[in-house]
Design an enzyme around this catalytic site. Structure first.
Site, PDB file in Angstrom:
ATOM      1  N   LYS A 116       0.854  -1.184   0.000  1.00  0.00           N
ATOM      2  CA  LYS A 116       0.000   0.000   0.000  1.00  0.00           C
ATOM      3  C   LYS A 116       0.891   1.235   0.000  1.00  0.00           C
ATOM      4  O   LYS A 116       1.639   1.471   0.943  1.00  0.00           O
ATOM      5  CB  LYS A 116      -0.917   0.016   1.224  1.00  0.00           C
ATOM      6  CG  LYS A 116      -1.764   1.288   1.296  1.00  0.00           C
ATOM      7  CD  LYS A 116      -2.479   1.413   2.620  1.00  0.00           C
ATOM      8  CE  LYS A 116      -3.100   2.807   2.741  1.00  0.00           C
ATOM      9  NZ  LYS A 116      -3.717   3.039   4.060  1.00  0.00           N
ATOM     10  N   GLY A 177      -8.940   8.407   9.759  1.00  0.00           N
ATOM     11  CA  GLY A 177      -9.290   8.406  11.170  1.00  0.00           C
ATOM     12  C   GLY A 177     -10.420   9.326  11.563  1.00  0.00           C
ATOM     13  O   GLY A 177     -10.742   9.450  12.742  1.00  0.00           O
ATOM     14  N   ALA A 203      -9.931   4.822   4.150  1.00  0.00           N
ATOM     15  CA  ALA A 203      -9.961   5.943   5.085  1.00  0.00           C
ATOM     16  C   ALA A 203     -11.326   6.615   5.140  1.00  0.00           C
ATOM     17  O   ALA A 203     -11.964   6.853   4.111  1.00  0.00           O
ATOM     18  CB  ALA A 203      -8.900   6.991   4.765  1.00  0.00           C
ATOM     19  N   GLY A 204     -11.755   6.906   6.370  1.00  0.00           N
ATOM     20  CA  GLY A 204     -12.952   7.696   6.599  1.00  0.00           C
ATOM     21  C   GLY A 204     -14.174   6.926   7.042  1.00  0.00           C
ATOM     22  O   GLY A 204     -15.136   7.514   7.542  1.00  0.00           O
ATOM     23  N   ASN A 225      -9.217   0.854   9.666  1.00  0.00           N
ATOM     24  CA  ASN A 225      -8.491   0.560  10.896  1.00  0.00           C
ATOM     25  C   ASN A 225      -9.179   1.209  12.096  1.00  0.00           C
ATOM     26  O   ASN A 225      -9.704   0.537  12.978  1.00  0.00           O
ATOM     27  CB  ASN A 225      -7.047   1.028  10.775  1.00  0.00           C
ATOM     28  CG  ASN A 225      -6.178   0.653  11.962  1.00  0.00           C
ATOM     29  OD1 ASN A 225      -5.007   0.977  12.013  1.00  0.00           O
ATOM     30  ND2 ASN A 225      -6.699  -0.050  12.955  1.00  0.00           N
ATOM     31  N   THR A 226      -9.220   2.546  12.110  1.00  0.00           N
ATOM     32  CA  THR A 226      -9.710   3.269  13.279  1.00  0.00           C
ATOM     33  C   THR A 226     -11.150   2.921  13.619  1.00  0.00           C
ATOM     34  O   THR A 226     -11.515   2.835  14.804  1.00  0.00           O
ATOM     35  CB  THR A 226      -9.594   4.790  13.049  1.00  0.00           C
ATOM     36  OG1 THR A 226      -8.288   5.101  12.592  1.00  0.00           O
ATOM     37  CG2 THR A 226      -9.856   5.557  14.337  1.00  0.00           C
TER      38      THR A 226
END
Length: 274
Positions: A116, A177, A203-204, A225-226
């Protein structure tokens, strides 16, 4: 009726010729412990797991370390292969040179097959630097890396990355995040309309409904992830994300009904009892 595993096998995510049953890719940062990380990954059903090369000691294979978890074998048996496909990422890199050098090091350690690419342009928003991302992608593709680049949700940038030979494009849904969800479904729809490689939202995403929306748009996968790691119950959120990605994909394949400004009776109007 086929079970979930059979259905996934019949509709795999294909990345550079490799087949994956799960369309959910998960990260390994921000968890409270390695044990919590393992529980969340297992419950997510993910087959691809990303790890930040600049934030983890890649050579620490001691008992209980993250790298021991990620590089361990299924059931502890060496003949069964790794539990997950590692997707090393270049989080924390701010230039193309930094990203390329980081991935070359990972390749020397034997963990950089599919990568990535992430080149950040701004520390506050963590938006990607388009020019540096394109420059790094060109070098890495030429060196034989299978490149999955994190990028802005810009159809032109995605097309250029694809033309360079990237195996997928990974436009953001919102800042890393942030948990804001899909901020610009219109741009994602344009990217999907023209892409000849998988489009993976990166992301997001904040909750399961965000994941479902992305998949209903036709995205081929989601990296997060987050949203899992910072949930009150990461394991339970991992369950939810696995189910949401699956449900969204099925809804996309099924094809939603058309929208109407007016009501449309569910029952036929002919043959009513007088």
């Amino acid at each position: 009726m086929p079970d979930a595993k059979t259905e996934a096998a019949l509709d795999p995510l294909i990345l550079a010729g490799r087949s994956f049953r799960s369309r959910l890719i998960v990260g390994t940062g921000k968890y409270k412990s390695v044990a919590e990380t393992e529980d969340a990954i297992v419950r997510s059903g993910a087959e691809i797991v990303t790890v930040a090369l600049r934030r983890v000691d890649l050579q620490d294979r001691s008992s209980g370390s993250l790298m021991t978890l990620l590089t361990g074998q299924r059931g502890g048996a060496s003949n069964e292969g790794p539990r997950w496909t590692l997707l090393p990422n270049t989080a924390g890199c701010f230039t193309a040179d930094e990203a390329v050098r980081t991935l070359r090091l990972a390749r020397e350690l034997g963990i950089a097959d599919m990568v990535k690419l992430e080149v950040i342009g701004d520390k506050k928003t963590l938006y990607p630097d388009n020019e540096e991302t394109l420059a790094a992608a060109k070098v890495l593709v030429a060196e034989g890396f299978t490149v999955l680049p994190y990028c802005i949700d810009d159809p032109i940038v995605c097309r250029k990355l694809e033309d360079l030979g990237c195996a997928a494009v990974m436009p953001l849904a919102a800042p890393i995040g942030s948990g804001l969800g899909i901020r610009n479904p219109h741009n994602l729809a344009i990217i999907l309309e023209h892409a000849r490689v998988p489009v993976i939202v990166d992301a997001g995403v904040g909750t399961a409904s965000d994941a479902a929306v992305a998949m209903e748009l036709g995205c081929h996968g989601i990296l997060m992830n987050t949203a899992i790691a910072h949930a009150k119950d990461p394991g339970l959120m991992a369950d939810a994300m696995r189910e949401a990605v699956s449900a969204g994909r099925k809804a996309f394949l099924a094809g939603r009904m058309s929208k109407s400004h007016y009501a449309n009776a569910s029952s036929p109007s002919r043959g009513l009892i007088e």
